[in-house]
Enzyme design. Sequence first.
Site, PDB file in Angstrom:
ATOM      1  N   ASP A  18       0.834  -1.196   0.000  1.00  0.00           N
ATOM      2  CA  ASP A  18       0.000   0.000   0.000  1.00  0.00           C
ATOM      3  C   ASP A  18       0.872   1.250   0.000  1.00  0.00           C
ATOM      4  O   ASP A  18       1.945   1.264   0.604  1.00  0.00           O
ATOM      5  CB  ASP A  18      -0.905  -0.010   1.235  1.00  0.00           C
ATOM      6  N   HIS A  35       3.420   3.252  -9.082  1.00  0.00           N
ATOM      7  CA  HIS A  35       3.236   1.822  -9.344  1.00  0.00           C
ATOM      8  C   HIS A  35       4.500   1.209  -9.943  1.00  0.00           C
ATOM      9  O   HIS A  35       4.870   0.073  -9.606  1.00  0.00           O
ATOM     10  CB  HIS A  35       2.041   1.605 -10.277  1.00  0.00           C
ATOM     11  N   LEU A 129      11.656 -20.401  -3.546  1.00  0.00           N
ATOM     12  CA  LEU A 129      10.519 -19.614  -3.077  1.00  0.00           C
ATOM     13  C   LEU A 129       9.315 -19.789  -3.992  1.00  0.00           C
ATOM     14  O   LEU A 129       9.449 -19.789  -5.215  1.00  0.00           O
ATOM     15  CB  LEU A 129      10.914 -18.134  -3.038  1.00  0.00           C
TER      16      LEU A 129
END
Length: 245
Positions: A18, A35, A129
């Site tokens: 956020d 962004h 991962l």
Amino acid sequence: MTDIDKSKMPQHVVIIMDGNGRWANEHGVDRSEGHREGVVSVRKVVEAACAVGLKYLTIYTFSTENWKRPEDEVNALMALMVLAIERETPDLIRNNVKLNAIGESWRLPEDVCAALDDCILRTSSCTGLTLTIALSYSARTEIISAVKQIADDFQRTGLNTEEIDEEMFTSYLMTKDLPEPDLLIRTGGEKRVSNFLLWQISYTELYFTDIYWPDFRQKEFYEALKYYTGRERRFGKTSEQITKS
């Protein structure tokens, strides 16, 4: 990183990213620039997660509520998503990262779905991962969908309601192949979970930071991990019971 207790490391970390828009406003640039800088943070955090041997990382990339944003911003986000996925795929493979996705993919543009499917396929043999991106995701929708599937199975197979328990319900969720999150990180100063993994985070440790996502990099990620390793996870038990076990 050196002062993190590796024996207490989480297995699964989830992040609500956020603050991209507010970061852009404070820097006097277009929201799209926020962004784009946020994509850099994703890369840096993934690299940090790999460095400490984290097994699962899930990031809240685009919620169903985000479709309500201005059309030009949504379109820019979708274009950035395609570019980012295509650009980051070689690095994911090099770092042995397997890509996974959850959410209502049918709502995404065709080019986003195509880039996503290609990356998932190309990283499918990676064993390090597991990076899950939540795209067009809503926890409430996920739970309702699970209830509908169970109801369908009840009608089709005569499922006994006594068979419905937490384990069985979890097997109908989008995250059925992932362990429950140990740590949830939210950047940007807000202290809420925003319809993210509501079922899964029942016992998850919560870490909130005022730092905007574009400024959240390896150092900040390690600080969140250090916070987690200092927590006592009791799961309803007393401290004395945990000490004796």
